[in-house]
Write a protein that holds these residues in place. Structure first.
Motif, PDB file in Angstrom:
ATOM      1  N   LEU A 142       6.257  -3.525 -64.667  1.00 25.82           N
ATOM      2  CA  LEU A 142       6.850  -4.657 -65.366  1.00 25.82           C
ATOM      3  C   LEU A 142       6.025  -4.992 -66.610  1.00 25.82           C
ATOM      4  O   LEU A 142       4.793  -5.016 -66.561  1.00 25.82           O
ATOM      5  N   THR A 143       6.726  -5.264 -67.710  1.00 29.09           N
ATOM      6  CA  THR A 143       6.068  -5.626 -68.961  1.00 29.09           C
ATOM      7  C   THR A 143       6.584  -6.979 -69.421  1.00 29.09           C
ATOM      8  O   THR A 143       7.798  -7.207 -69.472  1.00 29.09           O
ATOM      9  N   LEU A 144       5.668  -7.865 -69.771  1.00 33.07           N
ATOM     10  CA  LEU A 144       6.022  -9.182 -70.275  1.00 33.07           C
ATOM     11  C   LEU A 144       5.619  -9.268 -71.738  1.00 33.07           C
ATOM     12  O   LEU A 144       4.457  -9.038 -72.086  1.00 33.07           O
ATOM     13  N   LEU A 145       6.573  -9.600 -72.605  1.00 33.14           N
ATOM     14  CA  LEU A 145       6.319  -9.795 -74.032  1.00 33.14           C
ATOM     15  C   LEU A 145       6.580 -11.256 -74.378  1.00 33.14           C
ATOM     16  O   LEU A 145       7.588 -11.824 -73.953  1.00 33.14           O
ATOM     17  N   ALA A 146       5.691 -11.829 -75.178  1.00 30.53           N
ATOM     18  CA  ALA A 146       5.869 -13.202 -75.641  1.00 30.53           C
ATOM     19  C   ALA A 146       5.517 -13.275 -77.117  1.00 30.53           C
ATOM     20  O   ALA A 146       4.557 -12.646 -77.571  1.00 30.53           O
ATOM     21  N   ALA A 147       6.318 -14.040 -77.865  1.00 31.70           N
ATOM     22  CA  ALA A 147       6.044 -14.254 -79.284  1.00 31.70           C
ATOM     23  C   ALA A 147       6.502 -15.649 -79.673  1.00 31.70           C
ATOM     24  O   ALA A 147       7.554 -16.110 -79.206  1.00 31.70           O
TER      25      ALA A 147
ATOM     26  N   SER B 135       2.019  -8.424 -75.539  1.00 28.12           N
ATOM     27  CA  SER B 135       2.683  -7.992 -74.310  1.00 28.12           C
ATOM     28  C   SER B 135       1.628  -7.510 -73.331  1.00 28.12           C
ATOM     29  O   SER B 135       0.534  -7.082 -73.723  1.00 28.12           O
ATOM     30  N   THR B 136       1.969  -7.581 -72.054  1.00 27.40           N
ATOM     31  CA  THR B 136       1.033  -7.190 -71.018  1.00 27.40           C
ATOM     32  C   THR B 136       1.789  -6.654 -69.820  1.00 27.40           C
ATOM     33  O   THR B 136       2.969  -6.972 -69.616  1.00 27.40           O
ATOM     34  N   THR B 137       1.122  -5.833 -69.035  1.00 30.22           N
ATOM     35  CA  THR B 137       1.695  -5.323 -67.798  1.00 30.22           C
ATOM     36  C   THR B 137       1.394  -6.313 -66.686  1.00 30.22           C
ATOM     37  O   THR B 137       0.224  -6.613 -66.407  1.00 30.22           O
TER      38      THR B 137
ATOM     39  N   TYR C  55      15.142  -5.605 -80.740  1.00 29.98           N
ATOM     40  CA  TYR C  55      13.779  -6.107 -80.594  1.00 29.98           C
ATOM     41  C   TYR C  55      12.952  -5.156 -79.713  1.00 29.98           C
ATOM     42  O   TYR C  55      13.471  -4.438 -78.865  1.00 29.98           O
ATOM     43  N   ARG C  56      11.651  -5.211 -79.915  1.00 30.07           N
ATOM     44  CA  ARG C  56      10.718  -4.475 -79.063  1.00 30.07           C
ATOM     45  C   ARG C  56      10.656  -5.114 -77.669  1.00 30.07           C
ATOM     46  O   ARG C  56      10.867  -6.318 -77.519  1.00 30.07           O
ATOM     47  N   ARG C  57      10.316  -4.288 -76.693  1.00 30.68           N
ATOM     48  CA  ARG C  57      10.034  -4.803 -75.353  1.00 30.68           C
ATOM     49  C   ARG C  57       8.543  -4.806 -75.058  1.00 30.68           C
ATOM     50  O   ARG C  57       8.103  -5.374 -74.059  1.00 30.68           O
ATOM     51  N   SER C  58       7.775  -4.160 -75.907  1.00 33.69           N
ATOM     52  CA  SER C  58       6.314  -4.191 -75.770  1.00 33.69           C
ATOM     53  C   SER C  58       5.703  -4.042 -77.145  1.00 33.69           C
ATOM     54  O   SER C  58       6.336  -3.536 -78.078  1.00 33.69           O
TER      55      SER C  58
ATOM     56  N   LEU D  93      10.969  -9.930 -70.254  1.00 32.79           N
ATOM     57  CA  LEU D  93      10.435  -9.224 -69.096  1.00 32.79           C
ATOM     58  C   LEU D  93      11.266  -7.963 -68.895  1.00 32.79           C
ATOM     59  O   LEU D  93      12.499  -8.020 -68.876  1.00 32.79           O
ATOM     60  N   SER D  94      10.597  -6.834 -68.770  1.00 28.30           N
ATOM     61  CA  SER D  94      11.322  -5.574 -68.648  1.00 28.30           C
ATOM     62  C   SER D  94      10.656  -4.678 -67.621  1.00 28.30           C
ATOM     63  O   SER D  94       9.476  -4.826 -67.300  1.00 28.30           O
ATOM     64  N   GLY D  95      11.433  -3.737 -67.121  1.00 26.64           N
ATOM     65  CA  GLY D  95      10.919  -2.798 -66.140  1.00 26.64           C
ATOM     66  C   GLY D  95      11.690  -1.497 -66.177  1.00 26.64           C
ATOM     67  O   GLY D  95      12.753  -1.390 -66.784  1.00 26.64           O
ATOM     68  N   GLY D  96      11.143  -0.487 -65.503  1.00 29.80           N
ATOM     69  CA  GLY D  96      11.803   0.801 -65.457  1.00 29.80           C
ATOM     70  C   GLY D  96      11.436   1.671 -66.642  1.00 29.80           C
ATOM     71  O   GLY D  96      10.399   1.497 -67.276  1.00 29.80           O
ATOM     72  N   SER D  97      12.338   2.600 -66.943  1.00 27.18           N
ATOM     73  CA  SER D  97      12.079   3.586 -67.980  1.00 27.18           C
ATOM     74  C   SER D  97      13.277   3.698 -68.900  1.00 27.18           C
ATOM     75  O   SER D  97      14.282   3.003 -68.741  1.00 27.18           O
ATOM     76  N   ALA D  98      13.180   4.626 -69.874  1.00 24.84           N
ATOM     77  CA  ALA D  98      14.306   4.858 -70.764  1.00 24.84           C
ATOM     78  C   ALA D  98      15.494   5.428 -70.009  1.00 24.84           C
ATOM     79  O   ALA D  98      16.640   5.212 -70.378  1.00 24.84           O
ATOM     80  N   ALA D  99      15.232   6.158 -68.925  1.00 22.84           N
ATOM     81  CA  ALA D  99      16.324   6.739 -68.150  1.00 22.84           C
ATOM     82  C   ALA D  99      16.973   5.716 -67.234  1.00 22.84           C
ATOM     83  O   ALA D  99      18.199   5.712 -67.055  1.00 22.84           O
ATOM     84  N   GLN D 100      16.184   4.845 -66.644  1.00 19.93           N
ATOM     85  CA  GLN D 100      16.734   3.807 -65.772  1.00 19.93           C
ATOM     86  C   GLN D 100      15.818   2.592 -65.824  1.00 19.93           C
ATOM     87  O   GLN D 100      14.639   2.679 -65.465  1.00 19.93           O
ATOM     88  N   GLY D 101      16.359   1.474 -66.288  1.00 22.54           N
ATOM     89  CA  GLY D 101      15.535   0.288 -66.417  1.00 22.54           C
ATOM     90  C   GLY D 101      16.360  -0.936 -66.717  1.00 22.54           C
ATOM     91  O   GLY D 101      17.590  -0.911 -66.714  1.00 22.54           O
TER      92      GLY D 101
END
Length: 692
Positions: free
Chosen positions: A202-207, A195-197, A169-172, A232-240
């Protein structure tokens, strides 16, 4: 730069683009995300270019392709995996019927599916082993589908012998959206997502999704579904990290298969049709709620991934397949209940290193799952319990450990060697028949080996081999007495081994054309299957399957894509008998036109071949060919109108066919015959999608 260094940089770039790092991606190999190496025909729809996988039958499907074709049901997302056919033999709230590589996978056995980091297959399920209900899937949220076939991959354990799919699934989302779909026969569906910051990182996605559908059936299906995802997600592709809360509930009236001999006859003073029912009280309800989380870190010391999940699940299912065979007065309806809590965690670490001066990458990991189940089978009338066949409490724990090393033997030759060990422990408390309780355990070690040779820049060859398994229903591993007949029964092993190999090739020599060919074989020690409808385990001899798959992706110009997938299978028991419902041939051909001004279009031909319905091949299923059409119109930059037409030529074909004995009310004796679930007639759906 070595092969593995380039793969690592490719993975980082692909992960950054896709905002990956969720638990579903923890199941993926580094080789699956080589985005910089993809060519035009795969760059927008597939990540299957030469150099991106370890087998010809492995690949990645991106969201752009999922958007280009219509899907009658959510589970048909899996039909984008070459060679997979998805149908239904009951109400749309029940798990689909899946076909792949000569398997009638029933509701999911031998094809492992993960969605948003959560396993979908249910061991020791009330209706069937490995039950895989994908009706909670939201296609709009799918980022990518990573698929593998065969038991050659160390990461994949239970139920993955025929294949597996990790649906990420997408995170944003690019923009908030609202989508409304209206169709024939009371079809209504609405989806809201965005989704919103919520903080600096931090990114919040709702569906949320709501659906109602009656279908073409004389007894309306009255399918009602509610579905939601919050991430709810945070960080980057390298660390998150990310955490997701998911909830799904549905209720429906079933449309079980009917005896073909009855269609066209007169019943209760009226003509019995293809879309009629013999029991208008079958159907059920289900719920699924989950909380999951993952954390990842990628650095010089390698990549570490951790994930965990907790899930609550419930199913109440009422079916009637034999009508009045066993209980002429009340009818043969039966109820299956499954209530469970599922807990799991996964951990893996991969690191680059050298072996005898050769570049290598090693990954090792742990997977743990524990199911706490209360499961029952009952006689019922109009969904009301009249007698108990069996009811049990089951505790099932499966622990898997694996290690895998990829070694660059030369610039053109790569070896991947893996080893997996799985241990299952079952404890059954038989509430109605204590003699069937007890404990059982089993362990299996599964070696894996792959060779990948790239003699020229645009062509590669594969040789894969491995051992796999599927678990059997825990109740069959401790049973002593058949709950219906009272006869003594043999216990079944907790794990059943499979062994397979594959020779394959993939080429992009011709500009715009990617073709792959796979010749494969898969043997099972036993076709042991728990029959939830009867409350007992049905044993058979071992089996042998072999086949050929030929897949093509062609983009002669930027705005046109042609997919053509063909598969042939030969399936037999060890004694030479046919395997019932093992389909011999499947095919899918789809043409997609895109970005023709405001217009887009796709048309797909889908073929499900004939197969033996009984062991001696005296009865065979009828093949089916259906056509689906999608037309898209970009009204404004943020508004799109889509028209989907399913079964375009209104062909009278069947989704599924069986051959068994049944007895209709008023019949003096049972009759063996073909029982069918018709495919839906031509239907039209119109979707308005608005982004904000």
């Amino acid at each position: 730069m070595t092969y593995f260094d380039s793969r690592r940089h490719a993975l980082a770039l692909a992960a950054a683009v896709a905002c990956s790092g969720q638990a579903a991606h923890a199941q993926s190999t580094d080789t699956l995300a080589a985005a910089p190496q993809t060519i035009e025909i795969t760059g927008r729809h597939y990540d299957n270019a030469v150099g991106s996988s370890d087998a010809a039958s492995q690949g990645v499907i991106r969201a752009e392709l999922l958007k280009s074709r219509p899907a009658l049901r959510p589970g048909e997302v899996l039909e984008f995996v070459p060679g997979v056919i998805v149908t239904q033999h009951s109400g749309d709230g029940k798990a689909n019927q899946y076909f792949l590589r000569g398997f009638n996978l029933d509701h999911g056995t031998d094809f492992a599916t993960i969605v948003n980091g959560l396993p979908v297959n249910m061991p020791s399920h009330g209706h069937g082993q490995g039950y895989s209900d994908l009706n909670f899937l939201m296609p709009e949220l799918v980022e990518r589908v990573e698929y593998r076939k065969g038991p050659y991959f160390a990461r994949n354990g239970d139920f993955s012998s025929a294949g597996s799919a990790d649906i990420a699934y997408r995170r944003s989302l690019d923009a908030p959206f609202a989508q409304v779909t209206l169709g024939e026969n009371g079809y209504r569906r609405g989806v809201l997502g965005g989704s919103t910051t919520v903080a600096s990182d931090l990114t919040l996605l709702a569906a949320f999704e709501g659906l109602h559908n009656d279908g073409p059936w004389r007894v309306p299906e009255d399918m009602k579904k509610s579905n939601g995802v919050l991430t709810l997600s945070g960080g980057s592709a390298a660390q998150g990290w990310s955490t997701s809360l998911m909830g799904y509930s549905a209720r429906w009236t079933a449309t079980d298969q009917i005896p073909e001999r009855l269609v066209g006859s007169t019943v209760d003073g009226r003509r019995f049709g293809r879309f009629d029912s013999l029991d208008d009280s079958t159907g059920g309800s289900t719920e699924r709620y989950s909380l999951s989380g993952e954390w990842h870190r990628d650095g010089a010391a390698g990549r570490t991934q951790l994930s965990a999940y907790a899930m609550a699940y419930r199913l109440d299912l009422n079916s009637n397949f034999t009508y009045a065979l066993e209980r002429p007065d009340d009818g043969d309806q039966f109820k299956q209940r499954d209530e469970r809590k599922v807990f799991g965690l996964q951990a893996s670490h991969s690191l680059p290193h050298d072996i005898a001066g050769l570049a290598a990458r090693t990954e090792f990991g742990l997977q743990l799952r524990h199911d706490r189940i209360r499961v029952g089978l009952f006689d019922s009338v109009a969904r009301r319990i009249t007698a108990t066949t069996r009811e049990d409490k089951v505790r099932e724990t499966l622990l898997g450990l694996y290690g895998q090393t990829a070694l660059e033997l030369s610039p053109t030759l790569r070896l991947v060697a893996g080893l997996r060990a799985d241990h299952v422990r079952n404890r059954v408390e038989a509430l109605t028949l204590p003699a069937n309780g007890g404990e059982a355990s089993d362990t299996q070690v599964s070696p894996k080996l792959s060779l990948i040779w790239t003699p020229v820049q645009h062509t590669e060859f594969f040789a894969n081999a491995g051992r796999g398994f599927h678990s059997n229903d825990a109740r069959g591993t401790t049973a002593r007495i058949d709950p219906k007949s009272g006869d003594a029964v043999d216990r079944v092993p907790p794990l059943v081994a499979s062994t397979g190999w594959e020779l394959g090739a993939r080429t992009e020599v011709l500009p715009g054309l990617q073709s792959s060919l796979a010749l494969w074989k898969l043997d099972f020690d036993s076709e042991l299957v728990y029959i939830g409808d009867a409350g007992a385990t049905e044993a058979s001899s071992g089996s042998r399957r072999r086949g050929i798959e030929f897949n093509n992706r062609w983009t002669p110009v930027r705005w046109f894509l042609l997919d053509a997938d063909f598969a042939w299978t030969h399936a037999r028991f060890d004694n030479g008998d046919r395997i019932p419902n093992a389909v011999d041939k499947v095919a899918s051909v789809a043409a997609t036109l895109r970005e023709l001004g405001p217009w887009s279009a796709s048309i797909q031909w889908r073929y499900l071949g004939s197969g033996a319905l009984v062991e001696d091949n005296s009865q065979r299923s009828k093949s089916s060919l259906t056509t689906n059409l999608r037309l898209g119109w970009q009204l404004q930059p943020r508004t799109e109108l889509t028209l989907d037409v399913f079964n375009l030529f209104d062909r009278k074909v069947d989704d599924i066919q069986y051959y068994y004995e049944s007895q209709l009310p008023g019949e003096a004796t049972a009759t063996a015959g073909r029982h069918v679930h018709p495919a839906e007639p031509r239907s039209v759906r119109l979707t308005l999608n608005m982004r904000f």
